[in-house]
Motif scaffolding. Structure first.
Motif, PDB file in Angstrom:
ATOM      1  N   SER A 605       0.824  -1.210   0.000  1.00 54.39           N
ATOM      2  CA  SER A 605       0.000   0.000   0.000  1.00 54.39           C
ATOM      3  C   SER A 605       0.862   1.266   0.000  1.00 54.39           C
ATOM      4  O   SER A 605       0.465   2.306  -0.527  1.00 54.39           O
ATOM      5  CB  SER A 605      -0.934   0.002   1.221  1.00 54.39           C
ATOM      6  OG  SER A 605      -0.173   0.027   2.424  1.00 54.39           O
ATOM      7  N   TRP A 609       1.292   5.619  -2.130  1.00 54.99           N
ATOM      8  CA  TRP A 609       1.119   6.879  -1.397  1.00 54.99           C
ATOM      9  C   TRP A 609       2.461   7.257  -0.765  1.00 54.99           C
ATOM     10  O   TRP A 609       2.850   6.752   0.276  1.00 54.99           O
ATOM     11  CB  TRP A 609       0.056   6.727  -0.309  1.00 54.99           C
ATOM     12  CG  TRP A 609      -0.378   8.069   0.250  1.00 54.99           C
ATOM     13  CD1 TRP A 609       0.275   8.830   1.164  1.00 54.99           C
ATOM     14  CD2 TRP A 609      -1.542   8.800  -0.100  1.00 54.99           C
ATOM     15  NE1 TRP A 609      -0.412   9.985   1.427  1.00 54.99           N
ATOM     16  CE2 TRP A 609      -1.547  10.002   0.659  1.00 54.99           C
ATOM     17  CE3 TRP A 609      -2.620   8.558  -0.983  1.00 54.99           C
ATOM     18  CZ2 TRP A 609      -2.566  10.945   0.562  1.00 54.99           C
ATOM     19  CZ3 TRP A 609      -3.629   9.502  -1.071  1.00 54.99           C
ATOM     20  CH2 TRP A 609      -3.597  10.691  -0.305  1.00 54.99           C
ATOM     21  N   LYS A 617       0.115   9.558  -5.187  1.00 58.59           N
ATOM     22  CA  LYS A 617      -0.820   9.496  -4.063  1.00 58.59           C
ATOM     23  C   LYS A 617      -2.139   8.959  -4.597  1.00 58.59           C
ATOM     24  O   LYS A 617      -3.087   9.687  -4.862  1.00 58.59           O
ATOM     25  CB  LYS A 617      -1.004  10.882  -3.433  1.00 58.59           C
ATOM     26  CG  LYS A 617       0.243  11.387  -2.699  1.00 58.59           C
ATOM     27  CD  LYS A 617       0.018  12.698  -1.994  1.00 58.59           C
ATOM     28  CE  LYS A 617       1.262  13.153  -1.241  1.00 58.59           C
ATOM     29  NZ  LYS A 617       1.095  14.457  -0.591  1.00 58.59           N
ATOM     30  N   ASP A 618      -2.178   7.677  -4.752  1.00 58.70           N
ATOM     31  CA  ASP A 618      -3.350   7.007  -5.310  1.00 58.70           C
ATOM     32  C   ASP A 618      -4.104   6.346  -4.162  1.00 58.70           C
ATOM     33  O   ASP A 618      -3.877   5.181  -3.821  1.00 58.70           O
ATOM     34  CB  ASP A 618      -2.906   5.974  -6.347  1.00 58.70           C
ATOM     35  CG  ASP A 618      -4.069   5.416  -7.153  1.00 58.70           C
ATOM     36  OD1 ASP A 618      -5.207   5.470  -6.654  1.00 58.70           O
ATOM     37  OD2 ASP A 618      -3.820   4.918  -8.268  1.00 58.70           O
ATOM     38  N   GLY A 619      -5.016   7.112  -3.560  1.00 55.51           N
ATOM     39  CA  GLY A 619      -5.744   6.625  -2.392  1.00 55.51           C
ATOM     40  C   GLY A 619      -6.574   5.396  -2.678  1.00 55.51           C
ATOM     41  O   GLY A 619      -6.727   4.514  -1.831  1.00 55.51           O
ATOM     42  N   GLU A 620      -7.115   5.311  -3.884  1.00 59.32           N
ATOM     43  CA  GLU A 620      -7.970   4.172  -4.231  1.00 59.32           C
ATOM     44  C   GLU A 620      -7.178   2.871  -4.235  1.00 59.32           C
ATOM     45  O   GLU A 620      -7.639   1.850  -3.701  1.00 59.32           O
ATOM     46  CB  GLU A 620      -8.590   4.433  -5.602  1.00 59.32           C
ATOM     47  CG  GLU A 620      -9.665   3.412  -5.955  1.00 59.32           C
ATOM     48  CD  GLU A 620     -10.374   3.774  -7.245  1.00 59.32           C
ATOM     49  OE1 GLU A 620     -10.944   2.868  -7.856  1.00 59.32           O
ATOM     50  OE2 GLU A 620     -10.342   4.965  -7.634  1.00 59.32           O
ATOM     51  N   VAL A 622      -4.391   2.359  -2.680  1.00 58.81           N
ATOM     52  CA  VAL A 622      -4.001   2.075  -1.297  1.00 58.81           C
ATOM     53  C   VAL A 622      -5.090   1.272  -0.614  1.00 58.81           C
ATOM     54  O   VAL A 622      -4.844   0.260   0.043  1.00 58.81           O
ATOM     55  CB  VAL A 622      -3.741   3.390  -0.517  1.00 58.81           C
ATOM     56  CG1 VAL A 622      -3.626   3.111   0.985  1.00 58.81           C
ATOM     57  CG2 VAL A 622      -2.484   4.088  -1.020  1.00 58.81           C
ATOM     58  N   MET A 623      -6.353   1.741  -0.803  1.00 61.57           N
ATOM     59  CA  MET A 623      -7.479   1.063  -0.154  1.00 61.57           C
ATOM     60  C   MET A 623      -7.677  -0.340  -0.694  1.00 61.57           C
ATOM     61  O   MET A 623      -8.036  -1.265   0.047  1.00 61.57           O
ATOM     62  CB  MET A 623      -8.748   1.891  -0.351  1.00 61.57           C
ATOM     63  CG  MET A 623      -9.828   1.580   0.672  1.00 61.57           C
ATOM     64  SD  MET A 623      -9.224   1.920   2.342  1.00 61.57           S
ATOM     65  CE  MET A 623     -10.528   1.203   3.318  1.00 61.57           C
ATOM     66  N   PHE A 663      -2.643   5.975   7.020  1.00 64.53           N
ATOM     67  CA  PHE A 663      -3.110   6.659   5.808  1.00 64.53           C
ATOM     68  C   PHE A 663      -4.225   7.665   6.117  1.00 64.53           C
ATOM     69  O   PHE A 663      -4.398   8.650   5.402  1.00 64.53           O
ATOM     70  CB  PHE A 663      -3.575   5.634   4.766  1.00 64.53           C
ATOM     71  CG  PHE A 663      -2.432   4.877   4.139  1.00 64.53           C
ATOM     72  CD1 PHE A 663      -1.551   5.515   3.275  1.00 64.53           C
ATOM     73  CD2 PHE A 663      -2.232   3.522   4.408  1.00 64.53           C
ATOM     74  CE1 PHE A 663      -0.499   4.826   2.697  1.00 64.53           C
ATOM     75  CE2 PHE A 663      -1.186   2.834   3.843  1.00 64.53           C
ATOM     76  CZ  PHE A 663      -0.302   3.486   2.980  1.00 64.53           C
ATOM     77  N   LYS A 666      -2.409  10.684   6.941  1.00 68.06           N
ATOM     78  CA  LYS A 666      -1.755  11.253   5.770  1.00 68.06           C
ATOM     79  C   LYS A 666      -2.742  11.938   4.816  1.00 68.06           C
ATOM     80  O   LYS A 666      -2.335  12.547   3.829  1.00 68.06           O
ATOM     81  CB  LYS A 666      -0.992  10.164   5.007  1.00 68.06           C
ATOM     82  CG  LYS A 666       0.189   9.585   5.772  1.00 68.06           C
ATOM     83  CD  LYS A 666       1.220  10.650   6.111  1.00 68.06           C
ATOM     84  CE  LYS A 666       2.399  10.069   6.866  1.00 68.06           C
ATOM     85  NZ  LYS A 666       3.367  11.119   7.259  1.00 68.06           N
ATOM     86  N   ASN A 668      -5.423  10.400   3.170  1.00 59.79           N
ATOM     87  CA  ASN A 668      -5.993   9.575   2.104  1.00 59.79           C
ATOM     88  C   ASN A 668      -7.521   9.615   2.226  1.00 59.79           C
ATOM     89  O   ASN A 668      -8.083   9.131   3.217  1.00 59.79           O
ATOM     90  CB  ASN A 668      -5.480   8.141   2.238  1.00 59.79           C
ATOM     91  CG  ASN A 668      -5.918   7.243   1.093  1.00 59.79           C
ATOM     92  OD1 ASN A 668      -6.910   7.528   0.403  1.00 59.79           O
ATOM     93  ND2 ASN A 668      -5.212   6.158   0.906  1.00 59.79           N
ATOM     94  N   GLN A 670      -9.777   7.926   0.870  1.00 58.57           N
ATOM     95  CA  GLN A 670     -10.437   6.616   0.834  1.00 58.57           C
ATOM     96  C   GLN A 670     -10.494   5.960   2.215  1.00 58.57           C
ATOM     97  O   GLN A 670     -11.325   5.091   2.451  1.00 58.57           O
ATOM     98  CB  GLN A 670      -9.690   5.690  -0.138  1.00 58.57           C
ATOM     99  CG  GLN A 670      -9.620   6.202  -1.566  1.00 58.57           C
ATOM    100  CD  GLN A 670     -11.000   6.261  -2.200  1.00 58.57           C
ATOM    101  OE1 GLN A 670     -11.819   5.371  -1.970  1.00 58.57           O
ATOM    102  NE2 GLN A 670     -11.271   7.320  -2.953  1.00 58.57           N
TER     103      GLN A 670
END
Length: 728
Positions: A605, A609, A617-620, A622-623, A663, A666, A668, A670
């Motif tokens: 993950s 990010w 920074k790809d929150g999706e 990461v989730m 996260f 941070k 995020n 999501q």
């Protein structure tokens, strides 16, 4: 019987000494009264005590010296003309009737005294040589004792010669030494020759030896073949070395008499004359000569190299040294320059140094190689040219590769590791600020270590790689001043070299180590702004992972290293980054054990990010990683329930919760407060399940996490407002 004989001899000696003391008393009284006639009478009676044949040479000499001391006082009395008012001529007339006394007082010159002692020395030496023990055991034992006593008396004559006033260098050179050496050479007795040569060296001054070196050394080849001349010469060189060290003013004298050349020539003649001299004896002589040279002429490296060259000539044509004493002497020969100069770089300039090492057996060669490395480490010496590196690694080749078919498998494991770790430390001592020369050093290093074999390379390749990476970073730090098309030391060329070096590890069954080094190189390429090079190193690492890393524990370690390194990369474009992160997450999900899968996937993950980089920074995604890790954790619980009858611990869920919180902080979008609340509720539910095994560690971890959330809620500020939305 022997015991009674010894007791009788002591009694006779005591009687003789008492007689001398009795007559000496009256002689002194007569001298105090200026009564010359009475003084001479008691002097003659004193001397009559020497007329005995019942004493051994040693006891008789003791009696003789007592009488001699008393006569010296009489001699001084006679010389004091003013005191007794009688001239020497009148005294001579007076003592004509004293036949026993006159020969002992008629030494008007130093030469007379010297002639007398030399004559006495010669006669006693002849007697000593003739006295060969024979007869029954007890008689032979007595004769041995008497012969040793006579030997001491012979040596005392030389001591007396050295103490006579007026025996200066000229007299010693013209008279004393030639006559003594003539007696030594002509006696043809090896014991007498050794003892007397040793006496000369011990009793006369060092200055005399230096100024008569040619004569003294000229006698050595004329001695009997079995004389231990190596010890005599070694003692002579030690005396001269100490003399040179005593004062800098005497050093010009050594050059004036050409001491080194004379000693070197004499040693050669002695070795040639004594054809049966063992090899250890010859090498011992060269060790002494080298020690002398290093102390007297430390700046003359040509002398040092000449001694080593003479040793090579003596060793040539012989197999490896088998005799332990000879081997120790060769080690002493090789160690002497290191100890003197405290600098291996000086030894590397000696052309004959490696030639001597070639005659050591494999075991001793390695011992000497370790001595060399320890010398370098102790003095923190930097080897700064490719040429010197080449010579150095030739010297320590016993540690670098197998010699004469010796297998690594035959070596002690602990000793082998110590040796190879020493070589690894040595590699870090090879350095030059000039990139071109440093690259030459690395190529030279590569040439030597690549012959090391599968057991050595895992020890030696890593330090080579890290030394090379230092060069890459140095080149990048020079802002292109050195790097250019016309310069060979460019980062691209160096990375090609690194790839070749590391590739060897994968072929010697060290894929995990090779993978680590590929990742180190990828990071260095990232710092050097070389995206294609960095991508290639990652590709190599993934290939090794796929094809060579089979052990499940090794796979877990490797995938976390890949993830951690990839997270630190900032050079990749979108396409290359997506390709690498996709591979990393794919391999993470395929690990053998579910807990390992879970931890690797939630570690991925972080690849989506990264705080210090815009655009990553790809929150999706990461989730997606976190949810996938939750599914794997749940599957692990179910599997545990099936296989062990319990669903184990909730530790994986707590670890994932902490990633959620990270996260969340941070920013995020999501990872919401609702998602965190749901995960907390899930953990509480799992903990209350009948199938959960109590786990104090996971319980403490969960409780600590909740306290952290509560703390943040109470903290206030922007972060406090965010955490306020989480309902515990």
């Amino acid at each position: 019987m022997i015991g009674n004989g010894i007791d009788d001899e002591d009694k006779w000696l005591a009687e003789g000494i008492a007689g001398i003391q009795h007559n000496a008393f009256y002689m002194h009284r007569a001298m105090d009264s200026n009564n010359l006639r009475e003084a001479l009478k008691y002097s003659a009676q004193l001397l009559s005590e020497l007329r005995t044949s019942r004493l051994s040479p040693h006891k008789y000499y003791e009696l003789y010296m007592r009488a001699f001391d008393e006569l010296r006082r009489l001699e001084m009395f006679f010389k004091e003309e003013d005191r007794h008012g009688c001239s020497i001529v009148d005294l001579y007339e007076l003592v004509q009737h004293a036949g026993n006394l006159l020969p002992r007082l008629d030494a008007d010159t130093v030469m007379d005294a010297v002639d007398f002692v030399l004559q006495n020395f010669g006669e006693m030496n002849k007697l000593w040589v003739r006295m060969q023990p024979q007869g029954p055991g007890w008689v032979k034992e007595k004769q041995d004792k008497e012969r040793k006593e006579l030997r001491d008396l012979v040596g005392k004559n030389l001591h007396v010669l050295s103490q006579i006033e007026g025996v200066d260098l000229e007299m010693y050179k013209d008279t004393v030494l030639p006559r003594v050496l003539e007696q030594i050479v002509n006696c043809k007795d090896e014991l007498a020759q050794y003892y007397l040569m040793d006496c000369i060296i011990q009793v006369f001054p060092d200055e005399y030896h230096l100024q008569t070196l040619e004569a003294l050394l000229g006698a050595c080849p004329q001695l009997q073949p079995n004389v231990d001349i190596k010890t005599v010469l070694s003692q002579l060189m030690e005396r001269l070395s100490n003399y040179a060290a005593s004062s800098p003013e005497v050093l010009p004298e050594f050059l004036q008499v050409e001491a080194f050349a004379r000693l070197s020539s004499a040693i050669g003649k002695v070795i040639e004359a004594q054809v049966d001299m063992p090899i250890v004896g010859a090498i011992t002589l060269y060790v002494s000569l080298l020690t002398f040279t290093l102390r007297v002429h430390p700046d003359r490296l040509d002398y040092v190299d000449q001694v080593l060259g003479e040793c090579v000539k003596k060793l040539s044509g012989k197999a490896k040294l088998e005799e332990s004493r000879a081997t120790k002497q060769v080690v002493a020969l090789l160690s002497a320059p290191l100890e003197k100069y405290n600098d291996i770089v000086t030894a590397l300039t000696l052309s004959n140094y490696p030639r001597v090492m070639d005659y050591l057996d494999n075991g001793t060669n390695k011992v000497m190689a370790m001595v060399i490395i320890q010398s370098i480490m102790k003095t923190n010496t930097c080897i700064s040219t490719a040429e010197k590196v080449d010579v150095l690694f030739e010297l320590i080749k016993g540690l670098i590769k197998d010699l004469d078919g010796t297998s690594v498998d035959e070596l002690d494991e602990e000793d082998f590791k110590e040796e190879q770790n020493s070589v690894a430390r040595l590699i870090h001592m090879l350095h030059n600020e000039d990139p071109e020369e440093m690259l030459k050093i690395i190529y030279t290093l590569k040439k030597h270590i690549m012959a090391g074999g599968p057991k050595r390379l895992p020890f030696t390749i890593p330090p080579v790689v890290f030394s090379t990476l230092k060069l890459v970073r140095r080149l990048h730090g020079q802002d292109g001043e050195v790097v250019g098309e016309e310069v060979s030391a460019t980062p691209k060329k160096i990375f090609q070299l690194l790839s070749q070096v590391i590739d060897v590890l994968s072929s010697v069954q060290s894929p995990e180590l090779a993978l680590r080094l590929y990742l180190q190189c990828a990071e260095a390429a990232n710092d050097a702004d070389l995206e294609p090079v960095a991508y290639e190193f990652f590709t190599q690492a993934f290939m090794l992972y796929e094809e060579e890393v089979a052990d499940s524990k090794a796979q877990v370690t490797a995938i976390h290293l890949i993830i951690g390194t990839l997270q630190r990369m900032n050079i990749f474009g979108v396409e290359n980054r997506d390709t690498l992160t996709h591979k990393a997450t794919g391999y993470s999900a395929k690990l053998l054990k579910k807990p390992d899968q879970c931890r690797a996937v939630y570690a991925c993950s972080h690849l989506f990010w990264i705080d210090d980089q815009d655009g990553v920074k790809d929150g999706e995604r990461v989730m997606l990683c976190l949810k996938r890790s939750l599914r794997i954790a749940n599957a692990a619980q179910q599997m545990a329930a099936v296989t062990r009858g319990s669903s184990g611990s909730v530790i994986l869920f707590v670890e994932i919760l902490n990633k959620y919180i990270y996260f969340f902080e941070k920013g995020n979008p999501q990872v919401t407060s609702t998602a965190i609340e749901s995960l907390i509720e899930l953990i509480r539910t799992e903990k209350q399940s009948d199938h959960i095994t109590p786990d104090p560690a996971s319980d403490a971890f969960f409780a600590s996490t909740l306290r952290y959330i509560q703390f943040q809620k109470q903290k206030g500020g922007t972060m406090g407002e965010k955490y306020a939305a989480i309902n515990l």
